[in-house]
Design a protein around this motif. Structure first.
Motif, mmCIF file in Angstrom:
data_model
loop_
_atom_site.group_PDB
_atom_site.id
_atom_site.type_symbol
_atom_site.label_atom_id
_atom_site.label_comp_id
_atom_site.label_asym_id
_atom_site.label_seq_id
_atom_site.Cartn_x
_atom_site.Cartn_y
_atom_site.Cartn_z
ATOM 1 N N THR A 1 -24.361 -71.955 38.621
ATOM 2 C CA THR A 1 -25.820 -71.889 38.789
ATOM 3 C C THR A 1 -26.530 -72.147 37.471
ATOM 4 O OG1 THR A 1 -25.900 -69.469 38.549
ATOM 5 C CG2 THR A 1 -25.688 -70.352 40.781
ATOM 6 N N ARG A 2 -25.946 -71.684 36.375
ATOM 7 C CA ARG A 2 -26.523 -71.954 35.050
ATOM 8 C C ARG A 2 -26.572 -73.454 34.783
ATOM 9 N NH1 ARG A 2 -23.954 -69.714 29.337
ATOM 10 N NH2 ARG A 2 -24.595 -71.502 28.090
ATOM 11 N N VAL A 3 -25.484 -74.143 35.088
ATOM 12 C CA VAL A 3 -25.415 -75.593 34.865
ATOM 13 C C VAL A 3 -26.410 -76.326 35.762
ATOM 14 C CG1 VAL A 3 -23.929 -77.627 35.182
ATOM 15 C CG2 VAL A 3 -23.058 -75.602 33.981
ATOM 16 N N VAL A 4 -26.473 -75.954 37.022
ATOM 17 C CA VAL A 4 -27.403 -76.607 37.948
ATOM 18 C C VAL A 4 -28.834 -76.440 37.459
ATOM 19 C CG1 VAL A 4 -28.399 -76.445 40.270
ATOM 20 C CG2 VAL A 4 -25.917 -76.541 39.976
ATOM 21 N N ARG A 5 -29.218 -75.229 37.103
ATOM 22 C CA ARG A 5 -30.591 -74.988 36.639
ATOM 23 C C ARG A 5 -30.876 -75.759 35.338
ATOM 24 N NH1 ARG A 5 -33.025 -71.520 39.874
ATOM 25 N NH2 ARG A 5 -31.774 -70.071 41.095
ATOM 26 N N HIS A 6 -29.889 -75.798 34.452
ATOM 27 C CA HIS A 6 -30.052 -76.550 33.200
ATOM 28 C C HIS A 6 -30.282 -78.039 33.485
ATOM 29 C CE1 HIS A 6 -29.270 -78.026 29.138
ATOM 30 N NE2 HIS A 6 -28.502 -78.924 29.722
ATOM 31 N N MET A 7 -29.459 -78.593 34.358
ATOM 32 C CA MET A 7 -29.557 -80.022 34.637
ATOM 33 C C MET A 7 -30.892 -80.372 35.294
ATOM 34 S SD MET A 7 -25.630 -80.874 35.712
ATOM 35 C CE MET A 7 -25.801 -82.655 35.747
ATOM 36 N N VAL A 8 -31.386 -79.512 36.154
ATOM 37 C CA VAL A 8 -32.672 -79.775 36.797
ATOM 38 C C VAL A 8 -33.796 -79.689 35.773
ATOM 39 C CG1 VAL A 8 -34.341 -78.891 38.484
ATOM 40 C CG2 VAL A 8 -31.924 -79.141 39.109
ATOM 41 N N ARG A 9 -33.755 -78.680 34.904
ATOM 42 C CA ARG A 9 -34.787 -78.571 33.851
ATOM 43 C C ARG A 9 -34.739 -79.783 32.930
ATOM 44 N NH1 ARG A 9 -33.098 -73.312 33.678
ATOM 45 N NH2 ARG A 9 -31.845 -73.708 31.834
ATOM 46 N N LEU A 10 -33.552 -80.179 32.535
ATOM 47 C CA LEU A 10 -33.390 -81.319 31.640
ATOM 48 C C LEU A 10 -33.906 -82.597 32.296
ATOM 49 C CD1 LEU A 10 -32.229 -82.014 28.857
ATOM 50 C CD2 LEU A 10 -30.041 -82.440 29.970
ATOM 51 N N VAL B 1 -14.474 -77.133 41.455
ATOM 52 C CA VAL B 1 -13.165 -76.685 41.943
ATOM 53 C C VAL B 1 -12.912 -75.228 41.545
ATOM 54 C CG1 VAL B 1 -10.667 -77.010 41.665
ATOM 55 C CG2 VAL B 1 -12.146 -78.977 42.115
ATOM 56 N N ARG B 2 -13.227 -74.870 40.315
ATOM 57 C CA ARG B 2 -13.048 -73.478 39.877
ATOM 58 C C ARG B 2 -13.913 -72.524 40.693
ATOM 59 N NH1 ARG B 2 -12.721 -72.850 33.344
ATOM 60 N NH2 ARG B 2 -11.339 -74.593 32.898
ATOM 61 N N THR B 3 -15.138 -72.949 40.970
ATOM 62 C CA THR B 3 -16.054 -72.109 41.743
ATOM 63 C C THR B 3 -15.551 -71.967 43.176
ATOM 64 O OG1 THR B 3 -17.853 -72.885 40.321
ATOM 65 C CG2 THR B 3 -18.480 -71.770 42.349
ATOM 66 N N HIS C 1 -20.155 -74.873 27.725
ATOM 67 C CA HIS C 1 -20.628 -73.557 27.257
ATOM 68 C C HIS C 1 -20.667 -72.555 28.402
ATOM 69 C CE1 HIS C 1 -21.633 -74.784 23.183
ATOM 70 N NE2 HIS C 1 -22.221 -75.851 23.682
ATOM 71 N N ALA C 2 -21.142 -72.970 29.555
ATOM 72 C CA ALA C 2 -21.239 -72.057 30.695
ATOM 73 C C ALA C 2 -19.855 -71.561 31.107
ATOM 74 C CB ALA C 2 -21.940 -72.740 31.861
ATOM 75 N N LEU C 3 -18.877 -72.456 31.158
ATOM 76 C CA LEU C 3 -17.525 -72.037 31.521
ATOM 77 C C LEU C 3 -16.937 -71.068 30.494
ATOM 78 C CD1 LEU C 3 -15.994 -75.315 32.955
ATOM 79 C CD2 LEU C 3 -16.282 -73.141 34.168
ATOM 80 N N ALA C 4 -17.266 -71.278 29.240
ATOM 81 C CA ALA C 4 -16.729 -70.419 28.180
ATOM 82 C C ALA C 4 -17.454 -69.075 28.095
ATOM 83 C CB ALA C 4 -16.827 -71.129 26.829
ATOM 84 N N GLU C 5 -18.729 -69.041 28.452
ATOM 85 C CA GLU C 5 -19.545 -67.853 28.218
ATOM 86 C C GLU C 5 -19.799 -66.982 29.441
ATOM 87 O OE1 GLU C 5 -23.089 -69.568 26.569
ATOM 88 O OE2 GLU C 5 -22.039 -70.288 24.780
ATOM 89 N N GLU C 6 -19.773 -67.551 30.622
ATOM 90 C CA GLU C 6 -20.127 -66.782 31.818
ATOM 91 C C GLU C 6 -18.893 -66.104 32.413
ATOM 92 O OE1 GLU C 6 -23.111 -66.143 32.609
ATOM 93 O OE2 GLU C 6 -24.154 -67.651 31.443
ATOM 94 N N PRO C 7 -19.039 -64.858 32.850
ATOM 95 C CA PRO C 7 -17.900 -64.121 33.393
ATOM 96 C C PRO C 7 -17.456 -64.592 34.775
ATOM 97 C CG PRO C 7 -19.898 -62.807 33.539
ATOM 98 C CD PRO C 7 -20.253 -64.057 32.787
ATOM 99 N N ALA C 8 -18.367 -65.175 35.552
ATOM 100 C CA ALA C 8 -18.027 -65.631 36.905
ATOM 101 C C ALA C 8 -18.341 -67.114 37.036
ATOM 102 C CB ALA C 8 -18.828 -64.836 37.940
ATOM 103 N N THR C 9 -17.511 -67.817 37.788
ATOM 104 C CA THR C 9 -17.721 -69.254 37.935
ATOM 105 C C THR C 9 -19.020 -69.560 38.669
ATOM 106 O OG1 THR C 9 -16.322 -69.266 39.906
ATOM 107 C CG2 THR C 9 -15.293 -69.897 37.806
ATOM 108 N N TRP C 10 -19.409 -68.726 39.640
ATOM 109 C CA TRP C 10 -20.675 -68.977 40.335
ATOM 110 C C TRP C 10 -21.845 -68.883 39.352
ATOM 111 C CZ3 TRP C 10 -22.324 -71.419 44.367
ATOM 112 C CH2 TRP C 10 -23.656 -71.284 44.755
ATOM 113 N N THR C 11 -21.799 -67.932 38.461
ATOM 114 C CA THR C 11 -22.840 -67.792 37.444
ATOM 115 C C THR C 11 -22.856 -69.012 36.531
ATOM 116 O OG1 THR C 11 -22.535 -65.403 37.523
ATOM 117 C CG2 THR C 11 -23.775 -66.265 35.667
#
Length: 170
Positions: free
Chosen positions: A45-54, A90-92, A32-42
């Motif tokens: 960071t979204r994925v990292v924060r999600h995984m830590v919360r989870l 790799v994309r980032t 979802h993050a790759l499909a929805e976020e305009p920048a790979t860094w965004t």
């Protein structure tokens, strides 16, 4: 306990089901993050924060020390998740936002070093959640260009598999 054992034959099966659920949710978040976020860094960071919360909300401590081979479903979803994380890293990096001398396995190991929410020992104060603080430090250290030379080569799949087997029994 009776309800649990009506659905799972043993504790190992329960732990494995929880791990599959967590990894599948994380895999979905990467996609979802790759499909929805305009920048790979965004997206990263979204994925990292999600995984830590989870991770903070799950029961992974119950799996410590249970060194058994994962079942095929767990092994499959873990492989998919690691592949998706490798792609995201790799994309980032190609976008110039992440240091080139780290890999997805580094990220997995670092995420596992972030402590979950601290328990409230006093009962009357809010639970201390330092995860966001440590995620900020982690993300800052992963940003390109990276000013500190890393001492060791990045871990590979073998090291990640051994880490999950010995620490989480997965």
């Amino acid at each position: 306990m009776g309800t649990i054992y009506r659905h799972f034959p043993n504790k190992t099966a329960l732990v494995e089901r929880i791990a599959i659920k967590v990894m599948q949710e994380s895999l979905d978040e990467v996609r979802h993050a790759l499909a929805e976020e305009p920048a790979t860094w965004t997206a990263f960071t979204r994925v990292v924060r999600h995984m830590v919360r989870l991770r903070s909300s799950q029961l992974f401590p119950v799996s410590r020390g249970r060194a058994k081979e994962p079942g095929p479903e767990l092994a499959g979803v873990r492989t998919q998740l690691l592949t998706a994380l490798e792609d995201l890293v790799v994309r980032t990096q190609r976008a110039g936002a992440m240091r080139d001398d780290v890999n997805a396995f580094d990220v997995v190991m670092m995420l596992n070093s972030i402590p979950p929410r601290l328990p409230d020992m006093e009962g009357d104060s809010p639970t201390a959640d330092l995860a966001d603080r440590y995620v900020g430090v982690l993300l800052d250290g992963l940003r390109a260009p990276g000013s500190e030379a890393l001492a060791q080569p990045a871990p590979g799949r073998r090291e990640i598999d051994q880490f999950f087997r010995t620490v989480h029994g997965l």
